[in-house]
Scaffold this active site. Structure first.
Site, PDB file in Angstrom:
ATOM      1  N   PHE A   1       0.855  -1.186   0.000  1.00 26.11           N
ATOM      2  CA  PHE A   1       0.000   0.000   0.000  1.00 26.11           C
ATOM      3  C   PHE A   1       0.890   1.234   0.000  1.00 26.11           C
ATOM      4  O   PHE A   1       2.072   1.153   0.373  1.00 26.11           O
ATOM      5  CB  PHE A   1      -0.882  -0.001   1.254  1.00 26.11           C
ATOM      6  CG  PHE A   1      -2.361   0.074   0.958  1.00 26.11           C
ATOM      7  CD1 PHE A   1      -2.981  -0.888   0.185  1.00 26.11           C
ATOM      8  CD2 PHE A   1      -3.150   1.113   1.479  1.00 26.11           C
ATOM      9  CE1 PHE A   1      -4.350  -0.833  -0.069  1.00 26.11           C
ATOM     10  CE2 PHE A   1      -4.518   1.176   1.224  1.00 26.11           C
ATOM     11  CZ  PHE A   1      -5.112   0.203   0.446  1.00 26.11           C
TER      12      PHE A   1
ATOM     13  N   GLN B   1      -7.801  14.790   4.072  1.00 24.22           N
ATOM     14  CA  GLN B   1      -7.238  13.922   3.043  1.00 24.22           C
ATOM     15  C   GLN B   1      -8.154  13.817   1.835  1.00 24.22           C
ATOM     16  O   GLN B   1      -9.300  13.390   1.956  1.00 24.22           O
ATOM     17  CB  GLN B   1      -6.996  12.519   3.610  1.00 24.22           C
ATOM     18  CG  GLN B   1      -6.400  11.561   2.580  1.00 24.22           C
ATOM     19  CD  GLN B   1      -5.824  10.316   3.222  1.00 24.22           C
ATOM     20  OE1 GLN B   1      -6.552   9.416   3.617  1.00 24.22           O
ATOM     21  NE2 GLN B   1      -4.508  10.276   3.353  1.00 24.22           N
TER      22      GLN B   1
ATOM     23  N   HIS C   1      -8.462  11.644  -1.160  1.00 23.31           N
ATOM     24  CA  HIS C   1      -7.965  10.360  -1.650  1.00 23.31           C
ATOM     25  C   HIS C   1      -7.727  10.499  -3.140  1.00 23.31           C
ATOM     26  O   HIS C   1      -8.572  11.037  -3.842  1.00 23.31           O
ATOM     27  CB  HIS C   1      -9.009   9.276  -1.359  1.00 23.31           C
ATOM     28  CG  HIS C   1      -8.507   7.883  -1.529  1.00 23.31           C
ATOM     29  ND1 HIS C   1      -8.152   7.365  -2.754  1.00 23.31           N
ATOM     30  CD2 HIS C   1      -8.288   6.886  -0.631  1.00 23.31           C
ATOM     31  CE1 HIS C   1      -7.741   6.106  -2.589  1.00 23.31           C
ATOM     32  NE2 HIS C   1      -7.816   5.803  -1.311  1.00 23.31           N
TER      33      HIS C   1
ATOM     34  N   LEU D   1     -15.302   5.887  -3.643  1.00 20.53           N
ATOM     35  CA  LEU D   1     -13.927   5.428  -3.475  1.00 20.53           C
ATOM     36  C   LEU D   1     -13.536   4.286  -4.407  1.00 20.53           C
ATOM     37  O   LEU D   1     -14.291   3.352  -4.625  1.00 20.53           O
ATOM     38  CB  LEU D   1     -13.725   4.975  -2.025  1.00 20.53           C
ATOM     39  CG  LEU D   1     -12.289   4.592  -1.660  1.00 20.53           C
ATOM     40  CD1 LEU D   1     -11.389   5.813  -1.699  1.00 20.53           C
ATOM     41  CD2 LEU D   1     -12.239   3.946  -0.290  1.00 20.53           C
TER      42      LEU D   1
ATOM     43  N   GLU E   1      -7.138   1.949  -2.787  1.00 21.39           N
ATOM     44  CA  GLU E   1      -5.707   2.037  -3.031  1.00 21.39           C
ATOM     45  C   GLU E   1      -5.135   0.639  -3.305  1.00 21.39           C
ATOM     46  O   GLU E   1      -4.059   0.492  -3.870  1.00 21.39           O
ATOM     47  CB  GLU E   1      -5.043   2.647  -1.786  1.00 21.39           C
ATOM     48  CG  GLU E   1      -3.596   3.007  -1.951  1.00 21.39           C
ATOM     49  CD  GLU E   1      -3.097   3.896  -0.808  1.00 21.39           C
ATOM     50  OE1 GLU E   1      -3.904   4.662  -0.245  1.00 21.39           O
ATOM     51  OE2 GLU E   1      -1.910   3.816  -0.486  1.00 21.39           O
TER      52      GLU E   1
ATOM     53  N   ARG F   1      -0.685   9.309  -0.144  1.00 21.44           N
ATOM     54  CA  ARG F   1      -1.904   9.811  -0.797  1.00 21.44           C
ATOM     55  C   ARG F   1      -1.835  11.301  -1.129  1.00 21.44           C
ATOM     56  O   ARG F   1      -2.306  11.734  -2.174  1.00 21.44           O
ATOM     57  CB  ARG F   1      -3.117   9.542   0.098  1.00 21.44           C
ATOM     58  CG  ARG F   1      -3.496   8.084   0.113  1.00 21.44           C
ATOM     59  CD  ARG F   1      -4.642   7.817   1.049  1.00 21.44           C
ATOM     60  NE  ARG F   1      -5.024   6.402   0.974  1.00 21.44           N
ATOM     61  CZ  ARG F   1      -5.945   5.847   1.739  1.00 21.44           C
ATOM     62  NH1 ARG F   1      -6.586   6.563   2.655  1.00 21.44           N
ATOM     63  NH2 ARG F   1      -6.238   4.572   1.598  1.00 21.44           N
TER      64      ARG F   1
ATOM     65  N   HIS G   1     -11.946  12.348   1.561  1.00 23.36           N
ATOM     66  CA  HIS G   1     -12.042  10.988   2.070  1.00 23.36           C
ATOM     67  C   HIS G   1     -11.951  10.910   3.588  1.00 23.36           C
ATOM     68  O   HIS G   1     -12.603  10.074   4.220  1.00 23.36           O
ATOM     69  CB  HIS G   1     -10.919  10.179   1.436  1.00 23.36           C
ATOM     70  CG  HIS G   1     -10.903   8.723   1.795  1.00 23.36           C
ATOM     71  ND1 HIS G   1     -11.991   7.903   1.587  1.00 23.36           N
ATOM     72  CD2 HIS G   1      -9.944   7.936   2.340  1.00 23.36           C
ATOM     73  CE1 HIS G   1     -11.683   6.673   1.993  1.00 23.36           C
ATOM     74  NE2 HIS G   1     -10.455   6.666   2.472  1.00 23.36           N
TER      75      HIS G   1
ATOM     76  N   ARG H   1      -2.502  10.793   6.327  1.00 25.56           N
ATOM     77  CA  ARG H   1      -2.648   9.412   6.804  1.00 25.56           C
ATOM     78  C   ARG H   1      -2.249   8.422   5.717  1.00 25.56           C
ATOM     79  O   ARG H   1      -2.596   8.609   4.554  1.00 25.56           O
ATOM     80  CB  ARG H   1      -4.100   9.137   7.206  1.00 25.56           C
ATOM     81  CG  ARG H   1      -4.359   7.691   7.581  1.00 25.56           C
ATOM     82  CD  ARG H   1      -5.759   7.473   8.105  1.00 25.56           C
ATOM     83  NE  ARG H   1      -6.792   7.572   7.084  1.00 25.56           N
ATOM     84  CZ  ARG H   1      -7.130   6.594   6.244  1.00 25.56           C
ATOM     85  NH1 ARG H   1      -6.479   5.454   6.248  1.00 25.56           N
ATOM     86  NH2 ARG H   1      -8.106   6.771   5.371  1.00 25.56           N
TER      87      ARG H   1
END
Lengths: 598, 252
Positions: free
Chosen positions: A120, A234, A236, A250, A253, A309, A375, A410
């Site tokens: 990730f 954030q 995304h 969404l 990821e 991100r 997000h 994050r």
């Protein structure tokens, strides 16, 4: 005025991962727990988490351990994280994941039969325990089924908390209503744990559900608690951009974790051009090297699509601005050219269905069109790292609603582990506090005022339609406080917020109190305004770019601003922004970050 | 500019009854039925009640009946429905209506509590377990369930008012996910027979047809459970062997 009264040692508000884990822990400690949630049990936002839960189990790559996870989290957060939270999180998340297995969760397996982990963004090694691309569902269902068998937990579904009651400076109760009947509820309690999640509904393009209206942040703020890091929202990098109906939904990821690549309209794999100085030398520099990495060559470095991100979202934004976007204003995310059909359908089943059914796109054959979507919020209620205690006695917070762990950005997968680690700690902290403060008595004199405020939307004669006001707020925040910010835009937002505030005072509810979404929206709006103002004011003060906060008038990170967090406090009717110096990190951890772990 | 519109007929009312009201909604690309309901809610009537959360088919909140078919409103595209006549949107029929499109599904949560919880076998010395992906696959299908309760809604047994006696497909799936769990050692077979009355299911497969997660409810969950019940309680040869070895039955 009629209301129902309930009494519990601890009231948990929110029943996603953090709320459920907190309730389980508090009940295990012997506290009686009331678990209050805005939707039905099992529908909270955790259910939407897709990619996985980050924990340095070292099942796939033995080089992984808590020190590497700690380092990745701090650097991903651009060093603004609370170091102690990042340390606790990295150390405890493996135990929390194994505990889920003991409670019945079924994660994907390695060949040796251990919990499988995937790559990730921002994680140096494959670290995310997962179940295809529906990890959140697995976690919420495991916690839910475990929680309903605890004797001490009473669940209140589809209830909204609108007020906290205090005795002196201490929390002593909560007031709200039950949606199905419209009746008022009064909870006597010693401690409250907020686990209400985020604020995404303040923006038009978002990946969040209707629940995400900043309720916990706003309730805590009104009760006198500190909010912190609210400028760090954030976006995304990969939300759907088309069709209109699903704009913002969404795209995990995990697509990039499984090898998916990003391309612009010229067919260029543009992320190679966007590696920030902090991460230079750590990522593949050619497509050939990235290809070897995907094939499992451990000497090859990770592809740049797996940057954090904040970096990827800004890169996509820049490509679109430069005229190299896709037909619907995003870029292309392509897994079809990287993995075979069977792997894609096995590892990304819900993405396959989502695109097939909602966009007529077969992701095993064609690229997806994606772009940034609001997000998550890194900021929130300022808490003690060990116990989750907020700055108001008796108030605790865990999960997205709390601040500190993630700093300015994050990492994917660190949210599900956050919920488990700090949900448990807040449960422990609140149960302990309730034991030590067993003499707190709730005062019912305040309840009439609460009820009058709650019913106000029904008494407006020519009031505003709450849905229209919400739409105006969302469009305004998208336009002025979105992914790229500057002083004059933020000033416009502050001015608009003042106007919206007077509109929100006049919002009107029709009909009666039974399951009335218009009335609920009226109540949500007040919270949305508070968090929107907090985001905007903090964004105005942070005159630099860092993590999720980008200022075109201050495009660089500044050493000066690296020294403190911004804290928001209620002073009368005014929202104050104040600087708080970052807690000093021990030298041993500082060395970890500077020199790496190998 | 001529805007394309669709007509939607929505149930408005409660347990005592109600009426179908017709609304015009503007159409846009990729629009789903939930978008239409939200449009009505935001513009024509703020009191229109509907449940929803994720709007991506992952939470199972927005189940209802669209043109008589049980569907998730967020996963039903308007361009898959005939638009020359009004689209009918109603609440699920098996549960009491609270208001408009919202039903009282609390009965399901009560049933869930009656299912004995997961009980793992002893872990290895390091406190963890090992099992293969093949073993995981079998129950992961059941664990995809998003609890939309559309299977409960179409189940003939539940529709014929046997809620007190029958757990329904959703909870037979959950029971299967526990019984076939590679680590679980609890024995729920007598409960499956006596309390959850698996025998009442006559395998019409309506539940499988409506499952938005495409779980093969009847073939993969219910029938194997029925077989286990039969071989435990009715098969004389199996019964003999069980007596001989008393295998896996922790209640004994």
């Amino acid at each position: 005025m009629n209301y129902q009264t309930f009494e519990h040692d601890v009231i948990v508000i929110g029943a996603g991962g953090a709320g459920l884990r907190a309730a389980i822990e508090a009940a295990t400690q012997g506290a009686t727990v009331g678990l209050v949630c805005k939707s039905l049990l099992g529908k909270a936002h955790t259910v939407m988490a897709e990619g996985g839960v980050a924990a340095a189990l070292g099942n796939v790559d033995l080089r992984d351990n808590w020190q590497v996870h700690f380092r990745d989290t701090m650097r991903g957060g651009k060093m603004l994280n609370n170091w102690r939270m990042a340390q606790i999180h990295a150390q405890e998340s493996p135990a929390r994941v194994n505990e889920l297995e003991a409670w019945g969760a079924v994660f994907d397996r390695t060949k040796e039969g251990k919990i499988l982990q995937r790559n990730f963004g921002g994680h140096q090694f494959p670290r995310l325990a997962h179940v295809g691309d529906r990890t959140g569902l697995e976690i919420i269902r495991t916690l839910q089924d475990h929680a309903v068998h605890q004797k001490n937990i009473e669940v209140f579904m589809e209830c909204t908390i609108t007020h906290f009651l205090k005795e002196g400076n201490k929390i002593c109760g909560a007031f709200g209503y039950r949606r199905v009947t419209g009746e008022f509820l009064f909870f006597k309690t010693k401690a409250i744990i907020l686990a209400t999640g985020g604020i995404g509904k303040s923006f038009r393009i978002n990946s969040n559900s209707w629940e995400y209206t900043g309720d916990g942040q706003a309730l805590a703020y009104k009760a006198g608690a500190d909010l912190m890091d609210m400028e760090f929202v954030q976006f995304h990098p990969t939300g759907m951009v088309w069709p209109l109906s699903v704009k913002g939904t969404l795209v995990t990821e995990g697509v990039r974790g499984e090898g998916g690549i990003l391309k612009n309209s010229k067919g260029e794999r543009f992320m190679f051009r966007y590696v920030p100085p902090m991460f230079k030398g750590e990522f593949a520099e050619t497509e050939e090297e990235a290809k070897r990495w995907l094939a499992g060559d451990k000497s090859a470095r990770r592809p740049p699509e797996l940057l954090t991100r904040d970096v990827v979202a800004k890169a996509i934004n820049a490509e679109v601005k430069a005229g190299r976007g896709s037909p619907h204003g995003g870029v292309f995310l392509d897994i079809a050219s990287q993995r075979d059909v069977e792997t894609i359908r096995k590892k990304l089943p819900s993405m396959y269905h989502q695109f097939k059914e909602l966009a007529n796109v077969d992701i095993t054959k064609e690229p997806m069109e994606i772009g940034p979507t609001c997000h998550y919020i890194m900021g929130g209620i300022r808490v003690d790292a060990e116990t989750g205690a907020a700055t108001v006695p008796g108030l605790f917070a865990a999960g997205e609603v709390a601040a500190g762990l993630h700093g300015a950005n994050r990492l994917g997968g660190n949210s599900l582990s956050d919920l488990l680690v700090f949900g448990r700690r807040a449960g422990l902290g609140a149960a302990q506090y309730a034991k030590e403060n067993s003499s707190i008595k709730a005062d019912t004199k305040q309840l009439d005022t609460c009820a009058t405020e709650l019913l106000k939307p029904f008494n407006q004669k020519n009031g505003e339609n709450p849905y229209e006001v919400m739409d105006q707020l969302q469009k305004m925040m998208d336009a002025h406080v979105g992914i790229v910010r500057e002083e004059k835009e933020l000033q416009k937002a502050i001015d608009s917020l003042a106007q919206l505030k007077s509109k929100v005072k006049n919002v009107k509810a029709a009909g009666d109190r039974t399951y009335n979404p218009g009335w609920q929206t009226c109540l949500d709006l007040e919270n949305m305004l508070i968090v929107s103002e907090a985001i905007t004011r903090a964004a105005m003060e942070r005159k630099e770019s860092r993590g999720g906060h980008t200022r075109i008038d201050y495009p660089e990170s500044s050493a000066e601003y690296a020294k403190f967090n911004f804290v928001l406090r209620k002073k009368g009717e005014e929202m104050r922004v104040e600087k708080e110096p970052l807690p000093k990190m021990p030298a041993a951890l500082e060395i970890l970050i500077k020199e790496g772990t190998t | 500019m001529s805007e394309k519109t669709a007509k939607i007929k929505v149930f408005r009312g409660d347990e005592k009854g109600g009426e179908y009201k017709e609304y015009d909604v503007p159409l846009f690309e990729g629009m789903v039925v939930l978008d239409a309901i939200h449009h009505i809610q935001a513009t024509a009537d703020n009191t229109l009640a509907v449940r929803w959360n994720c709007k991506a088919g992952k939470c199972g909140s927005c189940g209802g009946e669209i043109n008589g078919k049980p569907r998730l409103m967020c996963m039903t595209r308007m361009d898959t429905l005939p638009l020359d006549k009004p689209i009918t949107v109603e609440p699920m029929k098996t549960f009491p209506v609270i208001k408009d499109l919202v039903c009282d599904v609390s009965w399901n949560f009560e049933i869930n509590k009656k299912i004995p919880p997961f009980k793992p076998k002893a872990p290895l010395a390091d406190g963890t377990w090992r099992f293969s992906q093949e073993d995981a696959d079998r129950v992961q299908e059941f664990r995809k369930c998003i609890e939309c309760f559309l299977c409960q809604n179409v189940c003939h047994v539940l529709r014929n008012h046997k809620k007190e006696e029958f757990a329904g497909p959703r909870f037979l799936v959950r029971l299967a996910s526990l019984e076939m769990h590679p680590l679980d050692v609890e024995d729920r077979l007598s409960l499956i027979k006596e309390a959850f009355h698996i025998g009442l299911c006559n395998i019409t497969k309506c539940c499988t047809e409506v499952c938005p997660e495409h779980i093969t409810i009847t073939d993969n969950a219910i029938i194997p459970l029925k077989e286990r019940v039969v071989s435990r309680f009715y098969d004389p040869i199996a019964k003999f062997w069980q007596k001989l070895f008393a295998k896996n039955d922790v209640t004994k």
